[in-house]
Design a protein around this motif. Structure first.
Motif, PDB file in Angstrom:
ATOM      1  N   VAL A   5       0.688  -1.152   0.055  1.00  0.00           N
ATOM      2  CA  VAL A   5       0.142  -0.096   0.021  1.00  0.00           C
ATOM      3  C   VAL A   5       0.940   1.521  -0.132  1.00  0.00           C
ATOM      4  O   VAL A   5       1.870   1.439   0.710  1.00  0.00           O
ATOM      5  CB  VAL A   5      -1.022   0.027   1.295  1.00  0.00           C
ATOM      6  N   ASN A   6       0.459   2.168  -0.780  1.00  0.00           N
ATOM      7  CA  ASN A   6       1.201   3.615  -0.691  1.00  0.00           C
ATOM      8  C   ASN A   6       0.302   4.491   0.027  1.00  0.00           C
ATOM      9  O   ASN A   6      -0.920   4.685   0.075  1.00  0.00           O
ATOM     10  CB  ASN A   6       1.198   4.251  -2.253  1.00  0.00           C
ATOM     11  N   PHE A   7       0.831   5.232   0.859  1.00  0.00           N
ATOM     12  CA  PHE A   7       0.480   6.419   1.686  1.00  0.00           C
ATOM     13  C   PHE A   7       0.677   7.575   0.763  1.00  0.00           C
ATOM     14  O   PHE A   7       1.489   8.367   1.168  1.00  0.00           O
ATOM     15  CB  PHE A   7       0.941   6.654   2.762  1.00  0.00           C
ATOM     16  N   ALA A   8      -0.468   7.808  -0.217  1.00  0.00           N
ATOM     17  CA  ALA A   8      -0.364   8.984  -1.333  1.00  0.00           C
ATOM     18  C   ALA A   8      -0.584  10.343  -0.706  1.00  0.00           C
ATOM     19  O   ALA A   8       0.006  11.302  -0.860  1.00  0.00           O
ATOM     20  CB  ALA A   8      -1.274   8.840  -2.458  1.00  0.00           C
ATOM     21  N   THR A   9      -1.598  10.367   0.344  1.00  0.00           N
ATOM     22  CA  THR A   9      -2.105  11.738   0.910  1.00  0.00           C
ATOM     23  C   THR A   9      -2.337  11.609   2.240  1.00  0.00           C
ATOM     24  O   THR A   9      -3.017  10.662   2.765  1.00  0.00           O
ATOM     25  CB  THR A   9      -3.108  12.504   0.335  1.00  0.00           C
TER      26      THR A   9
ATOM     27  N   LEU B 286     -11.210   9.093  22.014  1.00  0.00           N
ATOM     28  CA  LEU B 286     -11.835   9.496  20.801  1.00  0.00           C
ATOM     29  C   LEU B 286     -12.808   8.740  20.106  1.00  0.00           C
ATOM     30  O   LEU B 286     -12.620   7.683  20.171  1.00  0.00           O
ATOM     31  CB  LEU B 286     -10.753   9.853  19.695  1.00  0.00           C
ATOM     32  N   GLU B 287     -13.964   9.434  19.880  1.00  0.00           N
ATOM     33  CA  GLU B 287     -15.053   9.060  19.377  1.00  0.00           C
ATOM     34  C   GLU B 287     -15.304   9.183  17.853  1.00  0.00           C
ATOM     35  O   GLU B 287     -15.901   8.408  17.077  1.00  0.00           O
ATOM     36  CB  GLU B 287     -16.307   9.071  20.090  1.00  0.00           C
ATOM     37  N   ALA B 288     -14.709  10.243  17.473  1.00  0.00           N
ATOM     38  CA  ALA B 288     -14.866  10.874  16.096  1.00  0.00           C
ATOM     39  C   ALA B 288     -13.436  11.599  15.810  1.00  0.00           C
ATOM     40  O   ALA B 288     -12.714  11.875  16.774  1.00  0.00           O
ATOM     41  CB  ALA B 288     -16.020  11.642  15.844  1.00  0.00           C
ATOM     42  N   ASP B 289     -13.263  11.734  14.467  1.00  0.00           N
ATOM     43  CA  ASP B 289     -12.125  12.417  14.094  1.00  0.00           C
ATOM     44  C   ASP B 289     -12.038  13.782  14.772  1.00  0.00           C
ATOM     45  O   ASP B 289     -13.054  14.451  14.404  1.00  0.00           O
ATOM     46  CB  ASP B 289     -12.118  12.544  12.218  1.00  0.00           C
ATOM     47  N   PRO B 290     -11.062  14.260  15.466  1.00  0.00           N
ATOM     48  CA  PRO B 290     -11.103  15.545  16.290  1.00  0.00           C
ATOM     49  C   PRO B 290     -10.820  16.724  15.199  1.00  0.00           C
ATOM     50  O   PRO B 290     -11.147  17.636  15.942  1.00  0.00           O
ATOM     51  CB  PRO B 290     -10.075  15.207  17.253  1.00  0.00           C
ATOM     52  N   SER B 291     -10.712  16.390  14.140  1.00  0.00           N
ATOM     53  CA  SER B 291     -10.401  17.686  13.204  1.00  0.00           C
ATOM     54  C   SER B 291     -10.431  17.106  11.898  1.00  0.00           C
ATOM     55  O   SER B 291     -10.677  15.920  11.354  1.00  0.00           O
ATOM     56  CB  SER B 291      -9.023  18.247  13.467  1.00  0.00           C
ATOM     57  N   THR B 292     -10.358  18.225  10.843  1.00  0.00           N
ATOM     58  CA  THR B 292     -10.486  17.796   9.239  1.00  0.00           C
ATOM     59  C   THR B 292      -9.102  16.998   9.088  1.00  0.00           C
ATOM     60  O   THR B 292      -8.017  17.393   9.087  1.00  0.00           O
ATOM     61  CB  THR B 292     -10.548  19.150   8.567  1.00  0.00           C
ATOM     62  N   SER B 293      -9.253  15.903   8.358  1.00  0.00           N
ATOM     63  CA  SER B 293      -8.243  15.168   7.779  1.00  0.00           C
ATOM     64  C   SER B 293      -8.614  14.619   6.475  1.00  0.00           C
ATOM     65  O   SER B 293      -9.660  14.304   5.985  1.00  0.00           O
ATOM     66  CB  SER B 293      -7.912  13.882   8.698  1.00  0.00           C
ATOM     67  N   GLU B 294      -7.533  14.109   5.696  1.00  0.00           N
ATOM     68  CA  GLU B 294      -7.669  13.501   4.213  1.00  0.00           C
ATOM     69  C   GLU B 294      -6.653  12.631   4.265  1.00  0.00           C
ATOM     70  O   GLU B 294      -5.471  12.951   4.290  1.00  0.00           O
ATOM     71  CB  GLU B 294      -7.476  14.680   3.347  1.00  0.00           C
ATOM     72  N   THR B 295      -7.094  11.363   3.791  1.00  0.00           N
ATOM     73  CA  THR B 295      -6.101  10.274   3.712  1.00  0.00           C
ATOM     74  C   THR B 295      -6.314   9.634   2.350  1.00  0.00           C
ATOM     75  O   THR B 295      -7.681   9.347   2.223  1.00  0.00           O
ATOM     76  CB  THR B 295      -6.225   9.305   4.795  1.00  0.00           C
ATOM     77  N   VAL B 296      -5.423   9.483   1.639  1.00  0.00           N
ATOM     78  CA  VAL B 296      -5.614   8.767   0.300  1.00  0.00           C
ATOM     79  C   VAL B 296      -4.441   7.652   0.393  1.00  0.00           C
ATOM     80  O   VAL B 296      -3.305   7.782   0.429  1.00  0.00           O
ATOM     81  CB  VAL B 296      -5.471   9.569  -0.766  1.00  0.00           C
ATOM     82  N   LEU B 297      -4.946   6.263   0.231  1.00  0.00           N
ATOM     83  CA  LEU B 297      -4.198   5.156   0.267  1.00  0.00           C
ATOM     84  C   LEU B 297      -4.479   4.359  -1.118  1.00  0.00           C
ATOM     85  O   LEU B 297      -5.391   4.484  -1.723  1.00  0.00           O
ATOM     86  CB  LEU B 297      -4.676   4.067   1.177  1.00  0.00           C
ATOM     87  N   GLU B 298      -3.274   3.970  -1.764  1.00  0.00           N
ATOM     88  CA  GLU B 298      -3.219   3.142  -2.957  1.00  0.00           C
ATOM     89  C   GLU B 298      -2.763   1.729  -2.831  1.00  0.00           C
ATOM     90  O   GLU B 298      -1.802   1.405  -2.331  1.00  0.00           O
ATOM     91  CB  GLU B 298      -2.319   4.058  -4.035  1.00  0.00           C
ATOM     92  N   LEU B 299      -4.001   0.858  -2.811  1.00  0.00           N
ATOM     93  CA  LEU B 299      -3.706  -0.571  -2.575  1.00  0.00           C
ATOM     94  C   LEU B 299      -3.209  -1.053  -3.920  1.00  0.00           C
ATOM     95  O   LEU B 299      -3.826  -1.127  -5.013  1.00  0.00           O
ATOM     96  CB  LEU B 299      -4.772  -0.989  -2.107  1.00  0.00           C
ATOM     97  N   ASN B 300      -1.881  -1.621  -3.784  1.00  0.00           N
ATOM     98  CA  ASN B 300      -1.381  -2.094  -4.839  1.00  0.00           C
ATOM     99  C   ASN B 300      -1.609  -3.451  -5.223  1.00  0.00           C
ATOM    100  O   ASN B 300      -1.900  -3.794  -6.246  1.00  0.00           O
ATOM    101  CB  ASN B 300       0.426  -2.014  -4.825  1.00  0.00           C
ATOM    102  N   TYR B 301      -1.594  -4.405  -3.937  1.00  0.00           N
ATOM    103  CA  TYR B 301      -2.349  -5.486  -4.124  1.00  0.00           C
ATOM    104  C   TYR B 301      -2.456  -6.063  -2.654  1.00  0.00           C
ATOM    105  O   TYR B 301      -1.815  -5.500  -1.771  1.00  0.00           O
ATOM    106  CB  TYR B 301      -1.344  -6.699  -4.868  1.00  0.00           C
ATOM    107  N   GLY B 302      -3.349  -6.854  -2.477  1.00  0.00           N
ATOM    108  CA  GLY B 302      -3.461  -7.469  -1.057  1.00  0.00           C
ATOM    109  C   GLY B 302      -4.819  -7.339  -0.632  1.00  0.00           C
ATOM    110  O   GLY B 302      -5.842  -6.587  -0.916  1.00  0.00           O
ATOM    111  N   LYS B 303      -4.906  -7.048   0.870  1.00  0.00           N
ATOM    112  CA  LYS B 303      -5.992  -6.715   1.808  1.00  0.00           C
ATOM    113  C   LYS B 303      -5.585  -5.706   2.919  1.00  0.00           C
ATOM    114  O   LYS B 303      -4.614  -5.769   3.448  1.00  0.00           O
ATOM    115  CB  LYS B 303      -6.792  -7.865   2.239  1.00  0.00           C
ATOM    116  N   LEU B 304      -6.602  -4.744   3.282  1.00  0.00           N
ATOM    117  CA  LEU B 304      -6.388  -3.907   4.384  1.00  0.00           C
ATOM    118  C   LEU B 304      -7.773  -4.000   4.963  1.00  0.00           C
ATOM    119  O   LEU B 304      -8.950  -4.414   4.412  1.00  0.00           O
ATOM    120  CB  LEU B 304      -6.268  -2.350   3.880  1.00  0.00           C
ATOM    121  N   SER B 305      -7.657  -3.852   6.180  1.00  0.00           N
ATOM    122  CA  SER B 305      -8.952  -3.708   7.108  1.00  0.00           C
ATOM    123  C   SER B 305      -8.690  -2.450   7.805  1.00  0.00           C
ATOM    124  O   SER B 305      -7.727  -2.119   8.283  1.00  0.00           O
ATOM    125  CB  SER B 305      -9.218  -5.045   7.771  1.00  0.00           C
ATOM    126  N   GLY B 306      -9.964  -1.775   8.368  1.00  0.00           N
ATOM    127  CA  GLY B 306      -9.710  -0.653   9.086  1.00  0.00           C
ATOM    128  C   GLY B 306     -10.886  -0.258   9.829  1.00  0.00           C
ATOM    129  O   GLY B 306     -12.136  -0.953   9.731  1.00  0.00           O
TER     130      GLY B 306
END
Length: 99
Positions: free
Chosen positions: A57-61, A76-96
Motif C-alpha cells: 500500500v502507498n500512503f499517497a496523501t 476519541l469517538e470521532a475524528d477530532p479535526s479535518t483530515s484527508e487520507t488517500v491510500l493506493e492499494l497495489n495488491y492484497g488486503k487492508l482492514s480498517g
C-alpha cells in the motif's frame, strides 16, 4: 502499533527499511507485508488500519488539520479535526476502523 513478521517501509526516495513499532509513516511512503506478516497502523485522527499479509500500500496523501484537546487517543469517538487520507492499494488486503 504492531508489526508481525517481515514488513518493509519504502520512503518516498525509495529507501527500504524494516517497519518497526513506533515508526512514523509520511506522505509518499509505501509499506509491504510479506507472507505470514502484518502491520497495524494508527493515524493521527484515531483511525486504525491493518495491513494484511501479501499486501502493498502507498500512503499517497496524509493531511491532518491541527487540533487541540485533552482527550487521549482511546477516548476519541470521532475524528477530532479535518483530515484527508488517500491510500493506493497495489495488491492484497487492508482492514480498517475509522473513529
Amino acid at each position: 502499533m504492531d508489526v508481525v513478521g517481515t514488513v518493509t517501509k519504502y520512503s518516498a526516495d525509495g529507501k527500504a527499511t524494516p517497519l518497526a513499532v513506533g515508526d512514523l509513516l509520511r506522505e509518499g511512503d509505501a509499506v509491504t507485508a510479506s507472507a505470514l506478516s502484518s502491520a497495524e497502523v494508527i493515524f493521527s485522527n484515531g483511525s486504525e488500519m491493518t495491513i494484511q499479509e501479501n499486501t502493498s500500500v502507498n500512503f499517497a496523501t496524509l493531511k491532518q488539520a491541527p487540533f487541540a484537546g485533552s482527550q487521549t487517543f482511546a477516548e476519541l469517538e470521532a475524528d477530532p479535526s479535518t483530515s484527508e487520507t488517500v491510500l493506493e492499494l497495489n495488491y492484497g488486503k487492508l482492514s480498517g476502523h475509522v473513529k
